[in-house]
Scaffold this motif. Structure first.
Motif, PDB file in Angstrom:
ATOM      1  N   SER A 140       0.840  -1.194   0.000  1.00 38.90           N
ATOM      2  CA  SER A 140       0.000   0.000   0.000  1.00 38.90           C
ATOM      3  C   SER A 140       0.875   1.243   0.000  1.00 38.90           C
ATOM      4  N   LEU A 141       0.542   2.162  -0.878  1.00 34.99           N
ATOM      5  CA  LEU A 141       1.302   3.403  -0.948  1.00 34.99           C
ATOM      6  C   LEU A 141       0.784   4.423   0.057  1.00 34.99           C
ATOM      7  N   ASP A 142      -0.539   4.550   0.154  1.00 34.41           N
ATOM      8  CA  ASP A 142      -1.127   5.565   1.015  1.00 34.41           C
ATOM      9  C   ASP A 142      -2.395   5.082   1.712  1.00 34.41           C
ATOM     10  N   GLY A 143      -2.569   3.747   1.786  1.00 32.92           N
ATOM     11  CA  GLY A 143      -3.760   3.201   2.397  1.00 32.92           C
ATOM     12  C   GLY A 143      -4.896   2.997   1.425  1.00 32.92           C
ATOM     13  N   GLN A 144      -4.813   3.633   0.248  1.00 27.07           N
ATOM     14  CA  GLN A 144      -5.855   3.515  -0.758  1.00 27.07           C
ATOM     15  C   GLN A 144      -5.323   2.973  -2.081  1.00 27.07           C
ATOM     16  N   HIS A 145      -4.136   3.450  -2.478  1.00 29.11           N
ATOM     17  CA  HIS A 145      -3.536   3.051  -3.740  1.00 29.11           C
ATOM     18  C   HIS A 145      -2.346   2.134  -3.486  1.00 29.11           C
ATOM     19  N   SER A 146      -2.085   1.265  -4.460  1.00 22.43           N
ATOM     20  CA  SER A 146      -0.910   0.398  -4.378  1.00 22.43           C
ATOM     21  C   SER A 146       0.257   1.052  -5.098  1.00 22.43           C
ATOM     22  N   ALA A 147       1.461   0.569  -4.801  1.00 23.21           N
ATOM     23  CA  ALA A 147       2.642   1.061  -5.510  1.00 23.21           C
ATOM     24  C   ALA A 147       2.515   0.748  -6.997  1.00 23.21           C
ATOM     25  N   HIS A 148       1.907  -0.399  -7.322  1.00 25.58           N
ATOM     26  CA  HIS A 148       1.714  -0.780  -8.719  1.00 25.58           C
ATOM     27  C   HIS A 148       0.854   0.245  -9.444  1.00 25.58           C
ATOM     28  N   SER A 149      -0.240   0.680  -8.816  1.00 30.20           N
ATOM     29  CA  SER A 149      -1.125   1.653  -9.465  1.00 30.20           C
ATOM     30  C   SER A 149      -0.424   2.999  -9.643  1.00 30.20           C
ATOM     31  N   ALA A 150       0.447   3.360  -8.706  1.00 29.68           N
ATOM     32  CA  ALA A 150       1.191   4.613  -8.829  1.00 29.68           C
ATOM     33  C   ALA A 150       2.170   4.530  -9.993  1.00 29.68           C
ATOM     34  N   ARG A 151       2.847   3.404 -10.142  1.00 30.59           N
ATOM     35  CA  ARG A 151       3.781   3.246 -11.269  1.00 30.59           C
ATOM     36  C   ARG A 151       3.029   3.258 -12.598  1.00 30.59           C
ATOM     37  N   GLN A 152       1.831   2.647 -12.621  1.00 29.06           N
ATOM     38  CA  GLN A 152       1.035   2.644 -13.843  1.00 29.06           C
ATOM     39  C   GLN A 152       0.592   4.062 -14.196  1.00 29.06           C
ATOM     40  N   ALA A 153       0.166   4.819 -13.201  1.00 27.21           N
ATOM     41  CA  ALA A 153      -0.254   6.197 -13.446  1.00 27.21           C
ATOM     42  C   ALA A 153       0.926   7.045 -13.913  1.00 27.21           C
ATOM     43  N   LEU A 154       2.107   6.795 -13.344  1.00 31.81           N
ATOM     44  CA  LEU A 154       3.307   7.527 -13.747  1.00 31.81           C
ATOM     45  C   LEU A 154       3.668   7.201 -15.194  1.00 31.81           C
ATOM     46  N   THR A 155       3.554   5.940 -15.566  1.00 31.27           N
ATOM     47  CA  THR A 155       3.823   5.534 -16.945  1.00 31.27           C
ATOM     48  C   THR A 155       2.882   6.248 -17.913  1.00 31.27           C
ATOM     49  N   ASP A 156       1.604   6.317 -17.550  1.00 29.60           N
ATOM     50  CA  ASP A 156       0.616   6.974 -18.405  1.00 29.60           C
ATOM     51  C   ASP A 156       0.922   8.466 -18.559  1.00 29.60           C
ATOM     52  N   LEU A 157       1.361   9.094 -17.472  1.00 31.74           N
ATOM     53  CA  LEU A 157       1.674  10.520 -17.528  1.00 31.74           C
ATOM     54  C   LEU A 157       2.848  10.791 -18.465  1.00 31.74           C
TER      55      LEU A 157
END
Length: 217
Positions: A140-157
């Motif tokens: 968990s990155l912040d209790g709501q999002h996973s580190a995986h979802s953050a990396r995916q969002a960063l890739t999209d950006l």
């Protein structure tokens, strides 16, 4: 040269009318066969020492078969719990939800080491491809999002940025924050490096080099 190693999935996941169906792949776990000669010998021998030896070995085979079946059941239970937790990934191709080994162990009522052994070296086949079970564990990155979802969002950006004016790590951090991620610039920089993206200057220079190459006669 090293010979290629082929991955054989242990579990399959398929979408059906009821949602998602999880099945263990036939033959993915070892089976044992007992030499019939020894079974016949156990029935015919009058030697107590031979009888004792054969009974001991048969008991060991029974125990080993039980252990294999327990491992198979644990792996299947882990896969079922993973699919339930990561349903968005399998149905919509979404990012992984936060899930750790400890989370899964608590849910299944198993020890963390048991879940670790059940998932180690096991693979899952779904419509998106073949994945090791360990792939679906994301802290968990912040209790709501996973580190995986953050990396995916960063890739999209980064994929959507203006090649002539790529974003800095701070700008990327600000945009992720606007999307609801609680993340630091240092973490963004780490994820960017893990994903293989260069710095702002390197990404801009890469585009300039590519443009020059295309412009050459």
């Amino acid at each position: 040269r090293n010979q290629p190693e082929y991955v054989v999935p242990d579990v399959t996941v398929e979408a059906d009318e009821e949602g998602l169906s999880i099945q263990a792949v036939e033959g993915s776990f070892p089976t044992l066969e007992i030499n019939q000669t020894y079974l016949e010998l156990l029935k015919t021998t009058d030697d107590p020492e031979v009888q004792s030896y054969l009974k001991e070995k048969l008991a060991q085979v029974d125990q080993l078969q039980m252990n294999i079946e327990t491992r198979r059941q644990n792996t299947l239970r882990c896969a079922q719990a993973i699919v339930a937790r990561q349903k968005a990934f399998f149905l919509q191709g979404g990012a992984l939800a936060p899930m750790t080994l400890a989370d899964l162990a608590d849910e299944l009522g198993l020890h963390t080491s048991t879940v670790s052994r059940a998932a180690r070296g096991k693979y899952l086949l779904c419509a998106r491809g073949v994945y090791p079970l360990s792939y679906f564990f994301s802290r968990s990155l912040d209790g709501q999002h996973s580190a995986h979802s953050a990396r995916q969002a960063l890739t999209d950006l980064i994929a959507s940025e203006d090649p002539a004016s790529p974003w800095s790590d701070q700008q990327l951090t600000d945009q992720l924050t606007e999307q609801g991620f609680v993340i630091s610039r240092r973490t963004v920089a780490k994820y960017r490096q893990q994903l293989g993206f260069g710095t702002q200057a390197q990404r801009r220079q890469g585009q300039l080099d590519e443009a020059r190459t295309l412009a050459e006669p």
